[in-house]
Design a protein around this motif. Structure first.
Motif, mmCIF file in Angstrom:
data_model
loop_
_atom_site.group_PDB
_atom_site.id
_atom_site.type_symbol
_atom_site.label_atom_id
_atom_site.label_comp_id
_atom_site.label_asym_id
_atom_site.label_seq_id
_atom_site.Cartn_x
_atom_site.Cartn_y
_atom_site.Cartn_z
ATOM 1 N N ALA A 33 0.851 -1.195 0.000
ATOM 2 C CA ALA A 33 0.000 0.000 0.000
ATOM 3 C C ALA A 33 0.886 1.244 0.000
ATOM 4 O O ALA A 33 1.832 1.329 0.776
ATOM 5 C CB ALA A 33 -0.911 -0.012 1.223
ATOM 6 N N SER A 34 0.579 2.180 -0.887
ATOM 7 C CA SER A 34 1.425 3.364 -1.017
ATOM 8 C C SER A 34 0.739 4.418 -1.880
ATOM 9 O O SER A 34 -0.287 4.161 -2.496
ATOM 10 C CB SER A 34 2.764 2.980 -1.655
ATOM 11 N N VAL A 35 1.342 5.606 -1.922
ATOM 12 C CA VAL A 35 0.899 6.662 -2.832
ATOM 13 C C VAL A 35 1.564 6.406 -4.175
ATOM 14 O O VAL A 35 2.788 6.310 -4.274
ATOM 15 C CB VAL A 35 1.275 8.063 -2.305
ATOM 16 N N LEU A 36 0.751 6.277 -5.231
ATOM 17 C CA LEU A 36 1.280 6.012 -6.566
ATOM 18 C C LEU A 36 1.665 7.294 -7.291
ATOM 19 O O LEU A 36 2.501 7.280 -8.185
ATOM 20 C CB LEU A 36 0.240 5.261 -7.395
ATOM 21 N N GLY A 37 1.019 8.377 -6.928
ATOM 22 C CA GLY A 37 1.250 9.665 -7.579
ATOM 23 C C GLY A 37 0.070 10.573 -7.288
ATOM 24 O O GLY A 37 -0.713 10.298 -6.372
ATOM 25 N N TYR A 38 -0.066 11.621 -8.073
ATOM 26 C CA TYR A 38 -1.116 12.608 -7.836
ATOM 27 C C TYR A 38 -1.928 12.838 -9.105
ATOM 28 O O TYR A 38 -1.400 12.754 -10.211
ATOM 29 C CB TYR A 38 -0.498 13.939 -7.378
ATOM 30 N N ILE A 39 -3.201 13.158 -8.914
ATOM 31 C CA ILE A 39 -4.038 13.542 -10.040
ATOM 32 C C ILE A 39 -3.486 14.861 -10.572
ATOM 33 O O ILE A 39 -3.329 15.826 -9.822
ATOM 34 C CB ILE A 39 -5.508 13.710 -9.608
ATOM 35 N N ALA A 40 -3.163 14.879 -11.842
ATOM 36 C CA ALA A 40 -2.625 16.095 -12.455
ATOM 37 C C ALA A 40 -3.785 17.043 -12.748
ATOM 38 O O ALA A 40 -4.697 16.701 -13.487
ATOM 39 C CB ALA A 40 -1.873 15.749 -13.736
ATOM 40 N N ALA A 41 -3.761 18.209 -12.127
ATOM 41 C CA ALA A 41 -4.832 19.189 -12.314
ATOM 42 C C ALA A 41 -4.255 20.589 -12.178
ATOM 43 O O ALA A 41 -3.227 20.793 -11.532
ATOM 44 C CB ALA A 41 -5.940 18.978 -11.289
ATOM 45 N N SER A 42 -4.931 21.526 -12.793
ATOM 46 C CA SER A 42 -4.557 22.927 -12.653
ATOM 47 C C SER A 42 -5.823 23.769 -12.662
ATOM 48 O O SER A 42 -6.891 23.286 -13.007
ATOM 49 C CB SER A 42 -3.605 23.345 -13.779
ATOM 50 N N ASP A 43 -5.675 25.008 -12.252
ATOM 51 C CA ASP A 43 -6.810 25.923 -12.226
ATOM 52 C C ASP A 43 -6.316 27.278 -12.712
ATOM 53 O O ASP A 43 -5.428 27.871 -12.088
ATOM 54 C CB ASP A 43 -7.374 26.025 -10.808
ATOM 55 N N PRO A 44 -6.842 27.768 -13.827
ATOM 56 C CA PRO A 44 -6.384 29.065 -14.358
ATOM 57 C C PRO A 44 -6.490 30.208 -13.352
ATOM 58 O O PRO A 44 -5.735 31.167 -13.428
ATOM 59 C CB PRO A 44 -7.309 29.310 -15.549
ATOM 60 N N ASP A 45 -7.384 30.089 -12.391
ATOM 61 C CA ASP A 45 -7.556 31.145 -11.395
ATOM 62 C C ASP A 45 -6.399 31.205 -10.406
ATOM 63 O O ASP A 45 -6.263 32.184 -9.669
ATOM 64 C CB ASP A 45 -8.876 30.956 -10.635
ATOM 65 N N PHE A 46 -5.569 30.165 -10.353
ATOM 66 C CA PHE A 46 -4.486 30.117 -9.374
ATOM 67 C C PHE A 46 -3.114 29.926 -10.015
ATOM 68 O O PHE A 46 -2.150 29.638 -9.329
ATOM 69 C CB PHE A 46 -4.740 28.988 -8.368
ATOM 70 N N GLU A 47 -3.000 30.078 -11.333
ATOM 71 C CA GLU A 47 -1.728 29.822 -12.003
ATOM 72 C C GLU A 47 -0.601 30.734 -11.538
ATOM 73 O O GLU A 47 0.560 30.350 -11.552
ATOM 74 C CB GLU A 47 -1.888 29.925 -13.521
#
Length: 158
Positions: A33-47
């Motif tokens: 059991a482990s962290v495999l990675g992260y969902i890749a996401a972005s938000d133009p309001d916070f770039e």
């Protein structure tokens, strides 16, 4: 005749939706059991506030991450960080080589974006030798005679 006037222009910011990106992760079967990675996401309001290339933005950008559906109960998503976790159930190459996980990313204004994550499972030699004997069935050990002995290997692949 020429006249001059001052005009005030107000530009109002609107909430743009987040952008969730499809990703592929590759792991060996039977991984702990482990962290495999992260969902890749972005938000133009916070770039201009968050470095989305760093992996995740956590509470800094107000995104919420959710697992919508999965072909396996072996995965979960951390709602704050977007971390994709493999549970203690693990994955087995012989049961499924590819797992598909549908995710949703929601921003503070309620706008959403969806992405599909793919987890590819690599095969690991998971069969152990349970008995090493010669052709007569006698167990072999470090004092066995070298050369010309026919071996019988007994094992099972799961």
């Amino acid at each position: 005749m020429t006249e001059t006037a001052t005009i005030d222009v107000s530009i109002l910011d609107v909430n743009e939706p987040p952008l969730a990106h499809a990703s592929t992760f590759t792991i060996p079967e039977n991984q702990a059991a482990s962290v495999l990675g992260y969902i890749a996401a972005s938000d133009p309001d916070f770039e201009d506030v968050v470095d989305f290339a760093a992996g995740y933005c956590g509470a800094l950008c107000g995104l919420r991450y959710d697992l919508v559906s999965s072909t396996s109960g072996s995965f979960s998503v951390d709602a704050l960080t977007g971390a994709l976790r493999l549970s203690a159930l693990g994955v087995d190459y012989e049961n499924a080589v590819v797992h598909t996980i549908n995710t949703k990313v929601t921003d503070v204004g309620g706008l959403v974006s969806y992405a599909t994550l793919t987890v590819e499972v690599t095969d690991v030699a998971d069969c152990g030798i349970s008995l090493l004997s010669d052709a007569t069935g006698a167990a072999l050990n470090a004092t066995s005679t070298a050369g010309g002995t026919t071996l019988l290997l007994t094992g099972r692949n799961f």
